[in-house]
Design a protein around this motif. Structure first.
Motif, PDB file in Angstrom:
ATOM      1  N   MET A   1       0.841  -1.185   0.000  1.00 31.99           N
ATOM      2  CA  MET A   1       0.000   0.000   0.000  1.00 31.99           C
ATOM      3  C   MET A   1       0.882   1.242   0.000  1.00 31.99           C
ATOM      4  SD  MET A   1      -2.865  -0.728   2.926  1.00 31.99           S
ATOM      5  CE  MET A   1      -4.372   0.012   2.405  1.00 31.99           C
ATOM      6  N   SER A   2       0.435   2.250  -0.695  1.00 28.96           N
ATOM      7  CA  SER A   2       1.164   3.520  -0.672  1.00 28.96           C
ATOM      8  C   SER A   2       0.809   4.274   0.612  1.00 28.96           C
ATOM      9  CB  SER A   2       0.784   4.359  -1.887  1.00 28.96           C
ATOM     10  OG  SER A   2      -0.545   4.856  -1.756  1.00 28.96           O
ATOM     11  N   ARG A   3       1.553   5.310   0.886  1.00 28.77           N
ATOM     12  CA  ARG A   3       1.317   6.132   2.078  1.00 28.77           C
ATOM     13  C   ARG A   3      -0.104   6.704   2.043  1.00 28.77           C
ATOM     14  NH1 ARG A   3       2.160  11.745   3.268  1.00 28.77           N
ATOM     15  NH2 ARG A   3       2.605  12.042   5.471  1.00 28.77           N
ATOM     16  N   THR A   4      -0.527   7.198   0.883  1.00 32.28           N
ATOM     17  CA  THR A   4      -1.859   7.772   0.738  1.00 32.28           C
ATOM     18  C   THR A   4      -2.940   6.731   0.985  1.00 32.28           C
ATOM     19  OG1 THR A   4      -1.005   9.355  -0.869  1.00 32.28           O
ATOM     20  CG2 THR A   4      -3.379   9.016  -0.860  1.00 32.28           C
ATOM     21  N   GLU A   5      -2.734   5.531   0.499  1.00 32.35           N
ATOM     22  CA  GLU A   5      -3.703   4.458   0.716  1.00 32.35           C
ATOM     23  C   GLU A   5      -3.781   4.083   2.192  1.00 32.35           C
ATOM     24  OE1 GLU A   5      -3.630   1.897  -3.412  1.00 32.35           O
ATOM     25  OE2 GLU A   5      -1.940   1.700  -2.047  1.00 32.35           O
ATOM     26  N   LYS A   6      -2.666   4.090   2.876  1.00 33.31           N
ATOM     27  CA  LYS A   6      -2.659   3.782   4.310  1.00 33.31           C
ATOM     28  C   LYS A   6      -3.396   4.859   5.095  1.00 33.31           C
ATOM     29  CE  LYS A   6       1.575   1.082   4.167  1.00 33.31           C
ATOM     30  NZ  LYS A   6       2.987   1.033   4.501  1.00 33.31           N
ATOM     31  N   ILE A   7      -3.211   6.111   4.720  1.00 33.00           N
ATOM     32  CA  ILE A   7      -3.920   7.211   5.379  1.00 33.00           C
ATOM     33  C   ILE A   7      -5.422   7.068   5.161  1.00 33.00           C
ATOM     34  CG2 ILE A   7      -4.334   9.712   5.280  1.00 33.00           C
ATOM     35  CD1 ILE A   7      -1.278  10.002   4.770  1.00 33.00           C
ATOM     36  N   GLN A   8      -5.824   6.766   3.942  1.00 32.07           N
ATOM     37  CA  GLN A   8      -7.248   6.587   3.641  1.00 32.07           C
ATOM     38  C   GLN A   8      -7.827   5.392   4.402  1.00 32.07           C
ATOM     39  OE1 GLN A   8      -9.690   8.302   2.010  1.00 32.07           O
ATOM     40  NE2 GLN A   8      -8.137   9.908   2.065  1.00 32.07           N
ATOM     41  N   ALA A   9      -7.067   4.308   4.477  1.00 34.85           N
ATOM     42  CA  ALA A   9      -7.519   3.123   5.213  1.00 34.85           C
ATOM     43  C   ALA A   9      -7.694   3.448   6.694  1.00 34.85           C
ATOM     44  CB  ALA A   9      -6.536   1.978   5.026  1.00 34.85           C
ATOM     45  N   CYS A  10      -6.772   4.194   7.244  1.00 32.09           N
ATOM     46  CA  CYS A  10      -6.845   4.585   8.654  1.00 32.09           C
ATOM     47  C   CYS A  10      -8.079   5.454   8.895  1.00 32.09           C
ATOM     48  CB  CYS A  10      -5.565   5.323   9.044  1.00 32.09           C
ATOM     49  SG  CYS A  10      -5.488   5.825  10.770  1.00 32.09           S
ATOM     50  N   TYR A  11      -8.305   6.417   8.031  1.00 32.94           N
ATOM     51  CA  TYR A  11      -9.466   7.306   8.157  1.00 32.94           C
ATOM     52  C   TYR A  11     -10.770   6.509   8.048  1.00 32.94           C
ATOM     53  CZ  TYR A  11     -13.023  10.698   6.827  1.00 32.94           C
ATOM     54  OH  TYR A  11     -14.172  11.427   6.751  1.00 32.94           O
ATOM     55  N   GLN A  12     -10.865   5.647   7.054  1.00 27.16           N
ATOM     56  CA  GLN A  12     -12.074   4.852   6.872  1.00 27.16           C
ATOM     57  C   GLN A  12     -12.311   3.924   8.060  1.00 27.16           C
ATOM     58  OE1 GLN A  12     -11.560   2.984   3.079  1.00 27.16           O
ATOM     59  NE2 GLN A  12     -11.887   4.892   1.950  1.00 27.16           N
ATOM     60  N   HIS A  13     -11.231   3.371   8.591  1.00 25.07           N
ATOM     61  CA  HIS A  13     -11.339   2.516   9.774  1.00 25.07           C
ATOM     62  C   HIS A  13     -11.875   3.324  10.959  1.00 25.07           C
ATOM     63  CE1 HIS A  13     -10.529  -0.747  12.501  1.00 25.07           C
ATOM     64  NE2 HIS A  13      -9.592  -0.087  13.138  1.00 25.07           N
ATOM     65  N   ALA A  14     -11.362   4.525  11.137  1.00 26.89           N
ATOM     66  CA  ALA A  14     -11.831   5.393  12.221  1.00 26.89           C
ATOM     67  C   ALA A  14     -13.317   5.718  12.045  1.00 26.89           C
ATOM     68  CB  ALA A  14     -11.008   6.682  12.267  1.00 26.89           C
ATOM     69  N   CYS A  15     -13.739   5.977  10.820  1.00 28.22           N
ATOM     70  CA  CYS A  15     -15.149   6.292  10.552  1.00 28.22           C
ATOM     71  C   CYS A  15     -16.046   5.101  10.867  1.00 28.22           C
ATOM     72  CB  CYS A  15     -15.336   6.702   9.091  1.00 28.22           C
ATOM     73  SG  CYS A  15     -14.580   8.277   8.664  1.00 28.22           S
ATOM     74  N   LEU A  16     -15.646   3.912  10.403  1.00 30.96           N
ATOM     75  CA  LEU A  16     -16.450   2.718  10.646  1.00 30.96           C
ATOM     76  C   LEU A  16     -16.560   2.424  12.139  1.00 30.96           C
ATOM     77  CD1 LEU A  16     -15.141   0.442   7.775  1.00 30.96           C
ATOM     78  CD2 LEU A  16     -17.420   1.471   7.958  1.00 30.96           C
ATOM     79  N   LEU A  17     -15.448   2.533  12.840  1.00 26.13           N
ATOM     80  CA  LEU A  17     -15.475   2.298  14.284  1.00 26.13           C
ATOM     81  C   LEU A  17     -16.360   3.315  14.986  1.00 26.13           C
ATOM     82  CD1 LEU A  17     -11.734   1.445  15.036  1.00 26.13           C
ATOM     83  CD2 LEU A  17     -13.680  -0.098  15.214  1.00 26.13           C
ATOM     84  N   TYR A  18     -16.243   4.580  14.599  1.00 23.12           N
ATOM     85  CA  TYR A  18     -17.026   5.650  15.224  1.00 23.12           C
ATOM     86  C   TYR A  18     -18.524   5.401  15.036  1.00 23.12           C
ATOM     87  CZ  TYR A  18     -18.682  10.297  16.423  1.00 23.12           C
ATOM     88  OH  TYR A  18     -19.345  11.347  16.991  1.00 23.12           O
ATOM     89  N   GLU A  19     -18.917   4.984  13.840  1.00 18.10           N
ATOM     90  CA  GLU A  19     -20.331   4.703  13.571  1.00 18.10           C
ATOM     91  C   GLU A  19     -20.843   3.539  14.415  1.00 18.10           C
ATOM     92  OE1 GLU A  19     -22.406   6.612  11.786  1.00 18.10           O
ATOM     93  OE2 GLU A  19     -20.671   7.934  11.552  1.00 18.10           O
ATOM     94  N   ASP A  20     -19.948   2.631  14.789  1.00 20.04           N
ATOM     95  CA  ASP A  20     -20.319   1.489  15.634  1.00 20.04           C
ATOM     96  C   ASP A  20     -20.132   1.768  17.124  1.00 20.04           C
ATOM     97  OD1 ASP A  20     -21.093  -0.078  13.502  1.00 20.04           O
ATOM     98  OD2 ASP A  20     -19.164  -1.099  13.323  1.00 20.04           O
ATOM     99  N   GLY A  21     -19.725   2.998  17.460  1.00 20.50           N
ATOM    100  CA  GLY A  21     -19.580   3.378  18.865  1.00 20.50           C
ATOM    101  C   GLY A  21     -18.225   3.068  19.466  1.00 20.50           C
ATOM    102  N   PHE A  22     -17.221   2.843  18.624  1.00 21.69           N
ATOM    103  CA  PHE A  22     -15.867   2.550  19.094  1.00 21.69           C
ATOM    104  C   PHE A  22     -14.900   3.606  18.594  1.00 21.69           C
ATOM    105  CE2 PHE A  22     -18.053  -1.538  18.691  1.00 21.69           C
ATOM    106  CZ  PHE A  22     -17.911  -2.025  19.980  1.00 21.69           C
ATOM    107  N   GLU A  23     -13.658   3.515  19.039  1.00 19.91           N
ATOM    108  CA  GLU A  23     -12.628   4.467  18.629  1.00 19.91           C
ATOM    109  C   GLU A  23     -11.415   3.728  18.109  1.00 19.91           C
ATOM    110  OE1 GLU A  23     -12.091   6.845  22.141  1.00 19.91           O
ATOM    111  OE2 GLU A  23     -13.975   7.904  21.798  1.00 19.91           O
ATOM    112  N   LEU A  24     -10.727   4.349  17.175  1.00 18.55           N
ATOM    113  CA  LEU A  24      -9.518   3.792  16.583  1.00 18.55           C
ATOM    114  C   LEU A  24      -8.398   3.778  17.610  1.00 18.55           C
ATOM    115  CD1 LEU A  24      -8.035   3.707  13.351  1.00 18.55           C
ATOM    116  CD2 LEU A  24      -6.830   5.391  14.682  1.00 18.55           C
TER     117      LEU A  24
END
Length: 76
Positions: A1-24
């Protein structure tokens, strides 16, 4: 994965967790990206890059210890 892809993956992971009531966390990101436990510095680097990009921020519940920090999307 490129640096940009890792940043996007991290952000998306944070969003999904937040919607489920959890935190990254470093651990949750390592699990999401299938990184070994000993590579916590790599996960921290990705989290730092994502914070720098303005996509995530420290949670209000975050502790003083970086080891136990948690993060939420910028809009939270």
């Amino acid at each position: 994965m490129s640096r940009t892809e890792k940043i996007q993956a991290c952000y998306q992971h944070a969003c999904l967790l937040y919607e489920d009531g959890f935190e990254l966390t470093n651990q949750s990101l390592r699990q999401r990206l299938d990184m070994p436990k000993y590579n916590s510095a790599g996960a921290s680097r990705i989290i730092g890059d994502t914070i720098e990009a303005g996509l995530i921020k420290l949670s209000d519940k975050a502790l003083d210890s970086k080891k136990y920090s948690s993060y939420v999307p910028y809009y939270a």
